[in-house]
Design an enzyme around this catalytic site. Structure first.
Site, PDB file in Angstrom:
ATOM      1  CG  ASP A 225      77.235  41.660  41.051  1.00 48.32           C
ATOM      2  OD1 ASP A 225      76.176  42.288  41.109  1.00 48.32           O
ATOM      3  OD2 ASP A 225      78.346  42.149  41.322  1.00 48.32           O
ATOM      4  CD  GLU A 280      74.405  43.786  37.395  1.00 53.75           C
ATOM      5  OE1 GLU A 280      73.796  44.800  37.766  1.00 53.75           O
ATOM      6  OE2 GLU A 280      75.370  43.319  38.020  1.00 53.75           O
TER       7      GLU A 280
END
Ligand code: NOJ
Length: 535
Positions: A225, A280
């Protein structure tokens, strides 16, 4: 197992997870390059304990559907213990499963069943921040002399003003003043998500151990993330005035992150070299993504979100594809393509609700160079749910694309209790059961596309070349040795487009019905896309 094309694709994938049909093409390349990933949002996939919220047993009960779809790996959005301020992206215990989803035993059962069915499993790893309820943060905030004080980012403010002008991605300042010590802590997301200090060696070691905990359990990798945020300029300088109204998540790009990524990669390498990390990195241009691959010593892949942010137009799509080819060349840069995820409206909703456009976009996605990542439900052509004001729960307004998957046509649609969010529109028509029985459904199209991708090295691993084509269309070629496919996509909703001369190509997959197997006449129906092979 027989594929829809009648070919034996794999026999015992369970034994080593290697599909037998895959040629030497695949043996020289890591598994994740030939894979298609499938993102599961656990709250909304399937409910195994009848409380209206999806869970790990629910996912396990639907693995047969996922395996038959023809994807290779699942990525689970966070399943860890969490107060759920950001629906799991606020982790309060990295090595426990939240009781909403199950426990470590249900996780182990899911993992082993997924592997038995030939599916790899990736977890979401949230390195930039924890929950404010994480014991690390509770300790850190308890006093200036806490041994964990430096695990987070604490600064003095300027009187009543925060330490710098950074904004949170959810709005408002990225700093909250804490009464206990009168210092401010940094949170680039919600104040319930304080940022970890990766400048502290103990944090680095602790987060590496989190990876090892799950790698030891047998996971095949991670989706990391907002991983580009972890390396910081310790001085935390103000944003320039012209960007001061923007959060820094979309622009933060510091060299220290690359040092940290190399450390993270070396943890993965401890496990024999086939565990993967997809990052990401929400920087806007692909040339900014390229450095995050390092010299094949940082992230294995970086999501390319370009297709999520463009309108339905040949020019815009073509630009995204060309930019990626230019900025992410072989060897060493393998793109990871996404059309939909849990943070954005689903692509059919973005493309005005048009089923034809959504199908053409799917064909394009599954014929690109790079690893495609599907978002559960896109294979059903789902739209975002309309969420009445009283039912909205996400602080970022993203509930619509997180709506539960409709499994069946009849009342309840496979959800034994009232689900936590309303279902997407018209679940009597758009559900897995109905679509499985319809050869023209979006689900059937995805299965044909995935089966063809498995069979054709050109589509999995081949080179990509744009070919000239009229406005409102795209034409490109994928080739791997003698294996060649062409892909033609029309972005016109009204006109039949003459794309090329009809010169010996046969339609292998088409987004419209009745055309597959025919010689191609060089024309595309409105919003149609086709994959062609030499006749
Ligand atoms: C990106 C995730 O995809 C999003 O859902 C989340 O809110 C933020 N990171 C913060 O973790």
């Amino acid at each position: 197992m027989l594929s829809p094309l009648g070919l034996v694709f794999y026999d015992k994938r369970a034994l080593g997870l290697e599909p037998l049909n895959r040629s030497e093409a695949d043996s020289s390349s890591p598994w994740w390059r030939s894979a298609v990933m499938y993102q599961i949002y656990p709250r909304s996939f399937a409910d195994g304990d009848l409380d209206g919220i999806g869970d790990l047993d629910g996912i396990r009960s639907r693995l047969g559907y996922v395996a038959q779809l023809g994807v290779d790996a699942i990525w689970l959005s966070p399943i860890y213990r969490s107060p759920m301020a950001d629906f799991g992206y606020d982790v309060s215990d990295h090595t426990a499963v939240d009781s909403i989803f199950g426990d470590l035993r249900s996780f182990d059962r899911l993992l082993s069943e997924a592997h038995r069915q030939g599916l790899r499993v990736l977890l979401d790893w949230v390195p930039n921040h924890t929950s404010s309820q994480h014991p690390w943060f509770l300790d850190s905030r308890s006093s200036l002399s806490s041994p964990k004080r430096e695990w987070y980012i604490w600064r003095d403010g300027h009187g009543d003003e925060p330490p710098n002008n950074w904004r949170s991605a959810f709005g408002g300042p990225a700093w909250t003043r804490d009464e206990a010590t009168s210092q401010w802590f940094l949170h680039l997301f919600l104040r319930e998500q304080p940022d970890l200090n990766w400048g502290n060696a103990e944090v680095v070691a602790a987060m590496h151990d989190v990876l090892r905990f799950w790698l030891d359990r047998g996971v095949d990798g991670f989706r990391a993330d907002v991983v580009h945020l972890i390396g910081r300029d310790q001085l935390l300088p103000n944003q320039p005035e012209q960007r001061a109204h923007l959060d820094i998540v979309g622009s933060h790009d510091h060299p220290r992150t690359h040092v940290l990524l190399r450390g993270i990669r070396s943890v993965l390498e401890e496990y024999g070299g086939d565990r993967v990390m997809v990052g990401e990195v929400t920087l806007e241009r692909p040339e900014l993504l390229a450095p995050y691959y390092g010299l094949d010593d940082e992230l294995h892949m970086v999501f390319n979100f370009g297709l999520m942010h463009v309108p339905w137009s040949a020019e815009a799509f073509g630009r995204v594809l060309d930019d990626a080819e230019r900025a992410l060349p072989e060897p060493g840069h393998w793109p990871c393509w996404v059309l939909s995820n849990h943070d954005q409206p689903r692509h059919r909703s973005r493309f005005s609700g048009s089923e034809s456009r959504a199908r053409a976009a799917a064909l394009l996605l599954l014929s690109l160079r790079g690893t495609p990542c599907l978002y559960a439900g896109e294979e059903l052509g789902l739209l975002d749910a309309a969420i009445p004001a009283a039912s909205r729960v996400d602080p970022g307004g993203r509930d619509g694309s997180r709506a539960p998957i409709p499994w069946e046509a009849t009342a309840g649609h496979g959800w034994p209790a009232r689900p936590w969010l309303p279902l997407p529109p018209d679940p009597e028509r758009w559900n897995a059961e109905t679509e499985a029985a319809d050869p023209d459904s979006t689900l059937a199209l995805y299965k044909r596309l995935l089966a063809l991708r498995r069979m054709a090295p050109a589509l999995r691993l081949g080179s990509f070349q744009r070919l000239g084509s009229p406005p409102d269309t795209l034409l490109y070629e994928r080739s791997w040795g003698a294996d060649v496919r062409r892909v033609a996509v029309s972005f016109s909703d009204q006109l039949v487009m003459e794309v090329s001369a009809a010169d010996g190509w046969r339609i292998e997959v088409a987004t419209t019905s009745g055309r597959e197997g025919l010689l191609w006449d060089g024309a595309l129906a409105p919003s149609e896309a086709v994959i062609l092979s030499r006749s």
